[in-house]
Design a protein around this motif. Structure first.
Motif, PDB file in Angstrom:
ATOM      1  N   PHE A 122       0.856  -1.180   0.000  1.00 29.65           N
ATOM      2  CA  PHE A 122       0.000   0.000   0.000  1.00 29.65           C
ATOM      3  C   PHE A 122       0.897   1.236   0.000  1.00 29.65           C
ATOM      4  O   PHE A 122       2.099   1.146   0.289  1.00 29.65           O
ATOM      5  CB  PHE A 122      -0.895   0.024   1.248  1.00 29.65           C
ATOM      6  CG  PHE A 122      -2.012  -0.975   1.196  1.00 29.65           C
ATOM      7  CD1 PHE A 122      -1.768  -2.313   1.432  1.00 29.65           C
ATOM      8  CD2 PHE A 122      -3.306  -0.578   0.914  1.00 29.65           C
ATOM      9  CE1 PHE A 122      -2.788  -3.257   1.378  1.00 29.65           C
ATOM     10  CE2 PHE A 122      -4.340  -1.506   0.843  1.00 29.65           C
ATOM     11  CZ  PHE A 122      -4.077  -2.839   1.081  1.00 29.65           C
ATOM     12  N   ARG A 123       0.305   2.369  -0.305  1.00 30.83           N
ATOM     13  CA  ARG A 123       1.054   3.618  -0.219  1.00 30.83           C
ATOM     14  C   ARG A 123       0.152   4.724   0.301  1.00 30.83           C
ATOM     15  O   ARG A 123      -1.067   4.675   0.147  1.00 30.83           O
ATOM     16  CB  ARG A 123       1.650   3.994  -1.574  1.00 30.83           C
ATOM     17  CG  ARG A 123       0.629   4.332  -2.647  1.00 30.83           C
ATOM     18  CD  ARG A 123       1.354   4.520  -3.976  1.00 30.83           C
ATOM     19  NE  ARG A 123       0.412   4.887  -5.043  1.00 30.83           N
ATOM     20  CZ  ARG A 123       0.758   4.978  -6.319  1.00 30.83           C
ATOM     21  NH1 ARG A 123       2.011   4.751  -6.711  1.00 30.83           N
ATOM     22  NH2 ARG A 123      -0.153   5.316  -7.228  1.00 30.83           N
ATOM     23  N   GLN A 124       0.801   5.705   0.905  1.00 35.97           N
ATOM     24  CA  GLN A 124       0.061   6.842   1.441  1.00 35.97           C
ATOM     25  C   GLN A 124       0.848   8.113   1.204  1.00 35.97           C
ATOM     26  O   GLN A 124       1.977   8.262   1.695  1.00 35.97           O
ATOM     27  CB  GLN A 124      -0.196   6.653   2.940  1.00 35.97           C
ATOM     28  CG  GLN A 124      -1.128   7.682   3.528  1.00 35.97           C
ATOM     29  CD  GLN A 124      -1.638   7.281   4.900  1.00 35.97           C
ATOM     30  OE1 GLN A 124      -1.073   6.413   5.563  1.00 35.97           O
ATOM     31  NE2 GLN A 124      -2.718   7.896   5.329  1.00 35.97           N
ATOM     32  N   ALA A 125       0.259   8.998   0.451  1.00 43.88           N
ATOM     33  CA  ALA A 125       0.847  10.309   0.185  1.00 43.88           C
ATOM     34  C   ALA A 125       0.321  11.294   1.221  1.00 43.88           C
ATOM     35  O   ALA A 125      -0.744  11.077   1.808  1.00 43.88           O
ATOM     36  CB  ALA A 125       0.484  10.762  -1.222  1.00 43.88           C
ATOM     37  N   ALA A 137       5.228   8.685  -2.144  1.00 43.84           N
ATOM     38  CA  ALA A 137       4.417   8.288  -0.996  1.00 43.84           C
ATOM     39  C   ALA A 137       5.280   7.463  -0.041  1.00 43.84           C
ATOM     40  O   ALA A 137       6.402   7.071  -0.384  1.00 43.84           O
ATOM     41  CB  ALA A 137       3.216   7.454  -1.436  1.00 43.84           C
ATOM     42  N   VAL A 138       4.721   7.190   1.117  1.00 42.71           N
ATOM     43  CA  VAL A 138       5.295   6.171   1.989  1.00 42.71           C
ATOM     44  C   VAL A 138       4.667   4.840   1.584  1.00 42.71           C
ATOM     45  O   VAL A 138       3.438   4.733   1.485  1.00 42.71           O
ATOM     46  CB  VAL A 138       5.020   6.466   3.476  1.00 42.71           C
ATOM     47  CG1 VAL A 138       5.563   5.327   4.345  1.00 42.71           C
ATOM     48  CG2 VAL A 138       5.643   7.793   3.880  1.00 42.71           C
ATOM     49  N   TYR A 139       5.509   3.857   1.335  1.00 43.03           N
ATOM     50  CA  TYR A 139       5.042   2.548   0.904  1.00 43.03           C
ATOM     51  C   TYR A 139       5.099   1.566   2.073  1.00 43.03           C
ATOM     52  O   TYR A 139       6.118   1.479   2.760  1.00 43.03           O
ATOM     53  CB  TYR A 139       5.895   2.038  -0.258  1.00 43.03           C
ATOM     54  CG  TYR A 139       5.540   2.704  -1.565  1.00 43.03           C
ATOM     55  CD1 TYR A 139       5.853   4.035  -1.796  1.00 43.03           C
ATOM     56  CD2 TYR A 139       4.875   2.005  -2.561  1.00 43.03           C
ATOM     57  CE1 TYR A 139       5.496   4.658  -2.976  1.00 43.03           C
ATOM     58  CE2 TYR A 139       4.523   2.609  -3.761  1.00 43.03           C
ATOM     59  CZ  TYR A 139       4.835   3.938  -3.954  1.00 43.03           C
ATOM     60  OH  TYR A 139       4.491   4.551  -5.142  1.00 43.03           O
ATOM     61  N   TYR A 140       3.986   0.849   2.245  1.00 41.87           N
ATOM     62  CA  TYR A 140       3.849  -0.089   3.345  1.00 41.87           C
ATOM     63  C   TYR A 140       3.642  -1.507   2.826  1.00 41.87           C
ATOM     64  O   TYR A 140       2.881  -1.735   1.877  1.00 41.87           O
ATOM     65  CB  TYR A 140       2.655   0.276   4.211  1.00 41.87           C
ATOM     66  CG  TYR A 140       2.745   1.610   4.888  1.00 41.87           C
ATOM     67  CD1 TYR A 140       2.248   2.753   4.283  1.00 41.87           C
ATOM     68  CD2 TYR A 140       3.323   1.732   6.152  1.00 41.87           C
ATOM     69  CE1 TYR A 140       2.324   3.988   4.906  1.00 41.87           C
ATOM     70  CE2 TYR A 140       3.394   2.965   6.784  1.00 41.87           C
ATOM     71  CZ  TYR A 140       2.901   4.079   6.157  1.00 41.87           C
ATOM     72  OH  TYR A 140       2.979   5.302   6.787  1.00 41.87           O
ATOM     73  N   CYS A 141       4.276  -2.432   3.495  1.00 43.59           N
ATOM     74  CA  CYS A 141       4.061  -3.853   3.259  1.00 43.59           C
ATOM     75  C   CYS A 141       3.048  -4.340   4.299  1.00 43.59           C
ATOM     76  O   CYS A 141       3.066  -3.879   5.456  1.00 43.59           O
ATOM     77  CB  CYS A 141       5.390  -4.583   3.407  1.00 43.59           C
ATOM     78  SG  CYS A 141       5.319  -6.368   3.288  1.00 43.59           S
ATOM     79  N   ALA A 142       2.182  -5.268   3.892  1.00 47.90           N
ATOM     80  CA  ALA A 142       1.151  -5.745   4.808  1.00 47.90           C
ATOM     81  C   ALA A 142       0.815  -7.203   4.509  1.00 47.90           C
ATOM     82  O   ALA A 142       1.056  -7.686   3.395  1.00 47.90           O
ATOM     83  CB  ALA A 142      -0.099  -4.881   4.690  1.00 47.90           C
ATOM     84  N   GLN A 167       9.933   5.499   2.552  1.00 47.84           N
ATOM     85  CA  GLN A 167       9.594   6.676   1.736  1.00 47.84           C
ATOM     86  C   GLN A 167      10.120   6.518   0.314  1.00 47.84           C
ATOM     87  O   GLN A 167      11.293   6.195   0.105  1.00 47.84           O
ATOM     88  CB  GLN A 167      10.183   7.937   2.365  1.00 47.84           C
ATOM     89  CG  GLN A 167       9.973   9.200   1.549  1.00 47.84           C
ATOM     90  CD  GLN A 167       8.532   9.662   1.543  1.00 47.84           C
ATOM     91  OE1 GLN A 167       7.892   9.727   2.592  1.00 47.84           O
ATOM     92  NE2 GLN A 167       8.011  10.009   0.361  1.00 47.84           N
ATOM     93  N   VAL A 168       9.259   6.791  -0.634  1.00 50.86           N
ATOM     94  CA  VAL A 168       9.641   6.853  -2.048  1.00 50.86           C
ATOM     95  C   VAL A 168       9.321   8.255  -2.549  1.00 50.86           C
ATOM     96  O   VAL A 168       8.176   8.703  -2.438  1.00 50.86           O
ATOM     97  CB  VAL A 168       8.893   5.801  -2.882  1.00 50.86           C
ATOM     98  CG1 VAL A 168       9.142   6.018  -4.374  1.00 50.86           C
ATOM     99  CG2 VAL A 168       9.309   4.393  -2.474  1.00 50.86           C
ATOM    100  N   THR A 169      10.325   8.929  -3.077  1.00 50.25           N
ATOM    101  CA  THR A 169      10.139  10.270  -3.605  1.00 50.25           C
ATOM    102  C   THR A 169      10.612  10.293  -5.052  1.00 50.25           C
ATOM    103  O   THR A 169      11.754   9.922  -5.343  1.00 50.25           O
ATOM    104  CB  THR A 169      10.921  11.307  -2.789  1.00 50.25           C
ATOM    105  OG1 THR A 169      10.503  11.239  -1.420  1.00 50.25           O
ATOM    106  CG2 THR A 169      10.663  12.707  -3.323  1.00 50.25           C
ATOM    107  N   VAL A 170       9.733  10.708  -5.947  1.00 49.31           N
ATOM    108  CA  VAL A 170      10.048  10.772  -7.371  1.00 49.31           C
ATOM    109  C   VAL A 170      10.044  12.238  -7.787  1.00 49.31           C
ATOM    110  O   VAL A 170       9.021  12.917  -7.688  1.00 49.31           O
ATOM    111  CB  VAL A 170       9.035   9.976  -8.205  1.00 49.31           C
ATOM    112  CG1 VAL A 170       9.450   9.972  -9.677  1.00 49.31           C
ATOM    113  CG2 VAL A 170       8.907   8.549  -7.681  1.00 49.31           C
TER     114      VAL A 170
END
Length: 126
Positions: free
Chosen positions: A37-40, A91-96, A121-124
């Protein structure tokens, strides 16, 4: 209990690639549906991709054809290969993970997952 630790995030230019890793500990997740999942900032957490214990995969429309989820059960690890990255992927990417006994839960929803990592954190940049 399962602990998840993500890594591999960072800063990348648009069009670039990153590979995220999610290492599980505590017990095997080979029979566990795993998701990313990701959350911006200012937005809700959204589904990115999922892989079943049997290896079936599913993706959000926004990443279909650019991202690939995979798993290495020998390493108790799930990956997210991200290619052709766009600024909107920031976004911040989460593993679940969803416990095996709850495999019927709808994997598109964050509330279906019992196990979560801390995020990476992933920043493009454009």
């Amino acid at each position: 209990q399962v602990q998840l630790v993500e890594s591999g995030g960072g800063l990348v230019q648009a069009g670039g690639s990153l590979r995220l890793s999610c290492v599980a500990s505590g017990r095997t997740v080979s029979n566990t549906r795993m998701g990313w999942f990701r959350q911006a900032p200012g937005k809700e957490r959204e589904f990115v991709a999922a892989v079943s214990g049997g290896g079936s995969t599913d993706y959000a429309d926004s990443v279909q054809g650019r991202f690939t989820i995979s798993r290495d059960n020998a390493k108790n690890t799930v990956y997210l290969q991200m290619n052709s990255l766009k600024p909107e992927d920031t976004a911040v990417y989460y593993c679940a993970g969803i416990p095996p006994q709850y495999y019927r839960r709808n994997y598109y929803y964050p509330s279906s997952y019992d196990y979560w990592g801390q995020g990476t954190q992933v920043t493009v940049s454009s």
